[in-house]
Design a protein around this motif. Structure first.
Motif, mmCIF file in Angstrom:
data_model
loop_
_atom_site.group_PDB
_atom_site.id
_atom_site.type_symbol
_atom_site.label_atom_id
_atom_site.label_comp_id
_atom_site.label_asym_id
_atom_site.label_seq_id
_atom_site.Cartn_x
_atom_site.Cartn_y
_atom_site.Cartn_z
ATOM 1 N N VAL A 117 0.850 -1.202 0.000
ATOM 2 C CA VAL A 117 0.000 0.000 0.000
ATOM 3 C C VAL A 117 0.883 1.249 0.000
ATOM 4 O O VAL A 117 2.083 1.155 0.243
ATOM 5 C CB VAL A 117 -0.940 0.032 1.234
ATOM 6 N N ASP A 118 0.286 2.380 -0.285
ATOM 7 C CA ASP A 118 1.072 3.611 -0.184
ATOM 8 C C ASP A 118 0.554 4.487 0.965
ATOM 9 O O ASP A 118 -0.505 4.213 1.544
ATOM 10 C CB ASP A 118 1.140 4.347 -1.532
ATOM 11 N N MET A 119 1.322 5.504 1.257
ATOM 12 C CA MET A 119 1.015 6.363 2.410
ATOM 13 C C MET A 119 -0.363 7.025 2.289
ATOM 14 O O MET A 119 -1.073 7.184 3.276
ATOM 15 C CB MET A 119 2.088 7.448 2.558
ATOM 16 N N ASP A 120 -0.672 7.375 1.051
ATOM 17 C CA ASP A 120 -1.956 7.999 0.782
ATOM 18 C C ASP A 120 -3.118 7.118 1.264
ATOM 19 O O ASP A 120 -4.064 7.595 1.905
ATOM 20 C CB ASP A 120 -2.063 8.178 -0.746
ATOM 21 N N PHE A 121 -3.010 5.847 0.927
ATOM 22 C CA PHE A 121 -4.048 4.875 1.303
ATOM 23 C C PHE A 121 -4.091 4.696 2.823
ATOM 24 O O PHE A 121 -5.176 4.670 3.423
ATOM 25 C CB PHE A 121 -3.772 3.537 0.599
#
Lengths: 184, 146
Positions: A117-121
């Motif tokens: 996952v990325d930080m945004d998520f």
């Protein structure tokens, strides 16, 4: 015939036990969701452009069944593998996976989407939406029937997974479809 | 439902196709037939649902479906594909010679699930196949693709 006292007592204990079990599962559910994450990217993930999503699941009309074989990407024109993604929603056999890979189709394993996952998520979906929803349900769920607790958990999981699908995997999907195949 | 809500938030249109007309309402008593709805068809939320017939549509009505499309038998496309094959054209020509007439009606016949774990048994399917043969005997201008 009357139900015996022993059966009534046994049923009562079982009900209480199940209720405690489901409430316990509900309490640790966020830990379970976060434990699925293997890697968090700081950079925003690049998404693929797909317009059609096809649902793949264990009992679907599969591509290599002994009785029937189905391939939705028949003509390569109205549906083609360039903009179609196969969304595997349940566990499927290795041979089914092989068959999809062999045909060079784009595949998303929905159950595994939380691995990367990325930080945004993490920030917008997991910490804000998911934990917020979980906390608001927590105040009321203790007195809810077991079936409500179970379905709330499933819905929370589905929300997280499908949000991940849109935020990190794909964009521009216009159509999602499924064919139900079930013997009755 | 949650999946389709998330899909709808992103502007995705959802489609659901029914692969079969073999639902348990076929075996339900006449007085409850109209009210029949199976649990696997509950809590559905779709933009479009492709059905075979009006009575399936009424069975699916309690769900949240925006649009119903009566497409008939989903598998009938196979008939079109078979018709285009040279072998089939040749078979048809030879059959027409044999019966000394023109085939006027073509019927697509599709089997359904049968076995020990479901309602229809192997014996039922034998009766079904025999009935198709009887139909062909009684009406020589009818052709069946099975």
């Amino acid at each position: 015939m009357a139900i015996s006292v022993f059966s009534r007592a046994y049923r009562g204990v079982l009900t209480v036990f199940n209720h405690i079990k489901w409430f316990g599962i509900f309490l640790i559910f966020p830990v379970w969701i976060f434990s699925k994450i293997r890697r968090i990217s700081v950079k925003r993930m690049k998404r693929v452009d797909c317009q059609v999503g096809l649902r793949v699941y264990k009992t679907d009309p599969s591509f290599f069944s002994k009785q029937r074989s189905i391939d939705f990407l028949v003509d390569g024109m109205s549906l083609n593998k360039g903009y179609t993604i196969f969304c595997v929603e349940t566990q499927i056999s290795d041979s089914y996976k092989e068959e999809l890979n062999k045909r060079g189709y784009k595949i998303a394993y929905i159950q595994d989407l939380l691995k990367d996952v990325d930080m945004d998520f993490v920030k917008n979906v997991l910490l804000k939406d998911f934990l917020g929803l979980w906390a608001s349900f927590l105040l009321r769920i203790a007195t809810a029937p077991d079936v409500v607790m179970e379905s709330t958990l499933k819905n929370l999981q589905a929300y997280v997974l499908w949000k991940r699908f849109f935020i990190n995997i794909i964009w521009n999907i216009m159509l999602y479809t499924m064919i139900l195949l079930m013997s009755m | 439902m949650i999946r389709n809500m998330v899909l709808a938030q992103d502007g995705t249109k959802t489609w659901f196709y029914l692969h079969s007309r073999h639902h348990s309402d076929l075996f339900a008593p006449a007085e409850v037939k109209d009210q029949y709805c199976h649990t696997i068809y509950s809590f559905l939320l779709y933009d479009n649902l492709a059905v075979w017939s009006n009575n399936i549509e009424s069975m699916m009505r309690p769900n949240r479906i925006k649009r119903f499309l009566g497409l008939g038998c989903l598998w009938s496309e196979h008939i079109k594909e078979i018709e285009a094959q040279a072998d089939f054209t040749d078979l048809r020509r030879r059959y027409e010679q044999k019966v000394k007439g023109k085939i006027r009606k073509m019927i697509g016949v599709f089997d359904t699930t049968f076995g020990d774990q479901v309602i229809l048994t192997s014996e039922d399917m034998v009766v079904f196949a025999q009935s198709i043969l009887r139909l062909l005997n009684d009406f020589p201008d009818v052709e069946v693709i099975f």
